[in-house]
Design a protein around this motif. Sequence first.
Motif, PDB file in Angstrom:
ATOM      1  N   VAL A 109      53.968  -5.418  45.119  1.00  0.00           N
ATOM      2  CA  VAL A 109      54.235  -4.693  46.371  1.00  0.00           C
ATOM      3  C   VAL A 109      53.041  -3.850  46.779  1.00  0.00           C
ATOM      4  O   VAL A 109      52.622  -3.849  47.944  1.00  0.00           O
ATOM      5  CB  VAL A 109      55.492  -3.804  46.225  1.00  0.00           C
ATOM      6  CG1 VAL A 109      55.623  -2.860  47.424  1.00  0.00           C
ATOM      7  CG2 VAL A 109      56.732  -4.662  46.106  1.00  0.00           C
ATOM      8  N   ALA A 110      52.475  -3.119  45.823  1.00  0.00           N
ATOM      9  CA  ALA A 110      51.331  -2.258  46.148  1.00  0.00           C
ATOM     10  C   ALA A 110      50.142  -3.082  46.627  1.00  0.00           C
ATOM     11  O   ALA A 110      49.472  -2.716  47.610  1.00  0.00           O
ATOM     12  CB  ALA A 110      50.948  -1.425  44.924  1.00  0.00           C
ATOM     13  N   LEU A 111      49.870  -4.194  45.954  1.00  0.00           N
ATOM     14  CA  LEU A 111      48.731  -5.029  46.344  1.00  0.00           C
ATOM     15  C   LEU A 111      48.918  -5.632  47.731  1.00  0.00           C
ATOM     16  O   LEU A 111      48.010  -5.614  48.561  1.00  0.00           O
ATOM     17  CB  LEU A 111      48.523  -6.140  45.309  1.00  0.00           C
ATOM     18  CG  LEU A 111      47.981  -5.701  43.941  1.00  0.00           C
ATOM     19  CD1 LEU A 111      47.923  -6.896  42.997  1.00  0.00           C
ATOM     20  CD2 LEU A 111      46.594  -5.074  44.083  1.00  0.00           C
ATOM     21  N   HIS A 119      48.773  -0.899  54.903  1.00  0.00           N
ATOM     22  CA  HIS A 119      49.266   0.412  54.504  1.00  0.00           C
ATOM     23  C   HIS A 119      48.250   1.088  53.579  1.00  0.00           C
ATOM     24  O   HIS A 119      47.519   0.420  52.857  1.00  0.00           O
ATOM     25  CB  HIS A 119      50.611   0.299  53.791  1.00  0.00           C
ATOM     26  CG  HIS A 119      51.684  -0.283  54.654  1.00  0.00           C
ATOM     27  ND1 HIS A 119      52.918  -0.639  54.167  1.00  0.00           N
ATOM     28  CD2 HIS A 119      51.716  -0.579  55.977  1.00  0.00           C
ATOM     29  CE1 HIS A 119      53.667  -1.137  55.147  1.00  0.00           C
ATOM     30  NE2 HIS A 119      52.942  -1.106  56.255  1.00  0.00           N
ATOM     31  N   SER A 120      48.250   2.395  53.601  1.00  0.00           N
ATOM     32  CA  SER A 120      47.330   3.127  52.728  1.00  0.00           C
ATOM     33  C   SER A 120      48.087   4.198  51.965  1.00  0.00           C
ATOM     34  O   SER A 120      49.070   4.751  52.453  1.00  0.00           O
ATOM     35  CB  SER A 120      46.203   3.767  53.552  1.00  0.00           C
ATOM     36  OG  SER A 120      46.735   4.689  54.489  1.00  0.00           O
ATOM     37  N   LEU A 121      47.623   4.469  50.755  1.00  0.00           N
ATOM     38  CA  LEU A 121      48.206   5.504  49.918  1.00  0.00           C
ATOM     39  C   LEU A 121      47.109   6.453  49.458  1.00  0.00           C
ATOM     40  O   LEU A 121      45.966   6.031  49.265  1.00  0.00           O
ATOM     41  CB  LEU A 121      48.880   4.891  48.687  1.00  0.00           C
ATOM     42  CG  LEU A 121      50.109   4.011  48.904  1.00  0.00           C
ATOM     43  CD1 LEU A 121      50.554   3.416  47.579  1.00  0.00           C
ATOM     44  CD2 LEU A 121      51.237   4.794  49.536  1.00  0.00           C
ATOM     45  N   PRO A 122      47.444   7.736  49.257  1.00  0.00           N
ATOM     46  CA  PRO A 122      46.478   8.660  48.659  1.00  0.00           C
ATOM     47  C   PRO A 122      46.084   8.192  47.259  1.00  0.00           C
ATOM     48  O   PRO A 122      46.852   7.495  46.585  1.00  0.00           O
ATOM     49  CB  PRO A 122      47.250   9.983  48.603  1.00  0.00           C
ATOM     50  CG  PRO A 122      48.333   9.850  49.616  1.00  0.00           C
ATOM     51  CD  PRO A 122      48.708   8.405  49.630  1.00  0.00           C
ATOM     52  N   VAL A 123      44.890   8.585  46.842  1.00  0.00           N
ATOM     53  CA  VAL A 123      44.389   8.172  45.532  1.00  0.00           C
ATOM     54  C   VAL A 123      45.345   8.590  44.418  1.00  0.00           C
ATOM     55  O   VAL A 123      45.584   7.840  43.461  1.00  0.00           O
ATOM     56  CB  VAL A 123      42.988   8.768  45.285  1.00  0.00           C
ATOM     57  CG1 VAL A 123      42.516   8.447  43.864  1.00  0.00           C
ATOM     58  CG2 VAL A 123      41.999   8.220  46.305  1.00  0.00           C
ATOM     59  N   GLY A 124      45.917   9.783  44.552  1.00  0.00           N
ATOM     60  CA  GLY A 124      46.839  10.271  43.528  1.00  0.00           C
ATOM     61  C   GLY A 124      48.056   9.380  43.363  1.00  0.00           C
ATOM     62  O   GLY A 124      48.546   9.176  42.247  1.00  0.00           O
ATOM     63  N   GLN A 125      48.564   8.807  44.463  1.00  0.00           N
ATOM     64  CA  GLN A 125      49.715   7.927  44.371  1.00  0.00           C
ATOM     65  C   GLN A 125      49.336   6.584  43.743  1.00  0.00           C
ATOM     66  O   GLN A 125      50.129   5.992  43.012  1.00  0.00           O
ATOM     67  CB  GLN A 125      50.336   7.722  45.751  1.00  0.00           C
ATOM     68  CG  GLN A 125      51.019   8.982  46.283  1.00  0.00           C
ATOM     69  CD  GLN A 125      51.819   8.721  47.538  1.00  0.00           C
ATOM     70  OE1 GLN A 125      52.098   7.579  47.889  1.00  0.00           O
ATOM     71  NE2 GLN A 125      52.184   9.787  48.232  1.00  0.00           N
ATOM     72  N   TYR A 126      48.128   6.107  44.034  1.00  0.00           N
ATOM     73  CA  TYR A 126      47.657   4.896  43.351  1.00  0.00           C
ATOM     74  C   TYR A 126      47.615   5.119  41.847  1.00  0.00           C
ATOM     75  O   TYR A 126      48.027   4.271  41.053  1.00  0.00           O
ATOM     76  CB  TYR A 126      46.264   4.512  43.848  1.00  0.00           C
ATOM     77  CG  TYR A 126      46.243   3.752  45.145  1.00  0.00           C
ATOM     78  CD1 TYR A 126      46.837   2.490  45.244  1.00  0.00           C
ATOM     79  CD2 TYR A 126      45.618   4.279  46.272  1.00  0.00           C
ATOM     80  CE1 TYR A 126      46.815   1.787  46.430  1.00  0.00           C
ATOM     81  CE2 TYR A 126      45.591   3.580  47.463  1.00  0.00           C
ATOM     82  CZ  TYR A 126      46.191   2.327  47.543  1.00  0.00           C
ATOM     83  OH  TYR A 126      46.170   1.637  48.728  1.00  0.00           O
ATOM     84  N   LEU A 127      47.096   6.283  41.451  1.00  0.00           N
ATOM     85  CA  LEU A 127      47.013   6.606  40.028  1.00  0.00           C
ATOM     86  C   LEU A 127      48.403   6.686  39.415  1.00  0.00           C
ATOM     87  O   LEU A 127      48.647   6.175  38.311  1.00  0.00           O
ATOM     88  CB  LEU A 127      46.263   7.923  39.835  1.00  0.00           C
ATOM     89  CG  LEU A 127      46.160   8.443  38.393  1.00  0.00           C
ATOM     90  CD1 LEU A 127      45.419   7.434  37.521  1.00  0.00           C
ATOM     91  CD2 LEU A 127      45.452   9.798  38.370  1.00  0.00           C
TER      92      LEU A 127
END
Length: 291
Positions: A109-111, A119-127
């Motif tokens: 889903v994220a990929l 869609h974009s997510l903050p770096v912290g959410q990716y981590l």
Amino acid sequence: MPAVLPSLTGAAAVPLVVLASAVLHAVWNGLTHGLDDKLAGFTLISLASAGCGGVLVCLAPVPDPAAWPYIGASAALQVAYQLLLLRAYQLGDFGQMYPTARGTSPVVVALVSTTFLGHSLPVGQYLAIAVIVCGLAGLAFADGVPGRSHLPALAAALGTGVMIASYTLVDGTGVRVSGSVLGYVAWLFLCQGLVLPLIAWGLRGPALLTTLRPLYGRGLAGGLLSLLAYGLVVWAQSRGDLATIAALRETSIVFGALIGAVVFRERLGHRRITASVTVLAGIALLQLAAA
């Protein structure tokens, strides 16, 4: 069902609802895994879903015409998901198949969300998602790397995860254009709930009825829990970020591990405990990054 959820307002409602869905999902999967005849169990779950969907379509607003392609696509994907999950449970252990299937979904889903949907997510959410996925992988392989004989079961579980990710993405868009979360869920479960029983009848014929009788209670209960769990997720998808919701809902693996240890007497062990703590740490980080 989602109709009672408007009283839950604010961003805090979404993670709470998704976590409740995760518990219910682990419970109905545990009920199904405990059945000797898993095809009969999945058939009853589908019949319960179709029955509830049939009642709800009479009560809920009809979805917007733009939502019907998504309902059709999601129904097809969910039938494929059920067939693959059924096969995984026939071939493998609950403690390994369930986390493998569920853990694959948030990665896909994220990929797809970031690569193809823009869609974009903050770096912290990716981590945070990465931490959760690491914990899920730890749960899946806590007993070691599967051998050659386990590859068919693992392939079925991985395919299940891909199907979960696929219908998650489809529903995340479909429910937003439907104009009615309850209407979308009702028609989705009515459509997909009729397919597996037809497949089971084609495989077994009238003999299917004999195998269903002893399983009515647990099978239908599993179907109701499945309907409620997925209805909660669809409600959350209409209000929150898809990748975040996908990661949170996979915490069902933690609850599944506990069910495996308590109900099925599977060994939890320090590896599974460590992996579970990692998942919970990822959830905390996810919420901090989103704040």
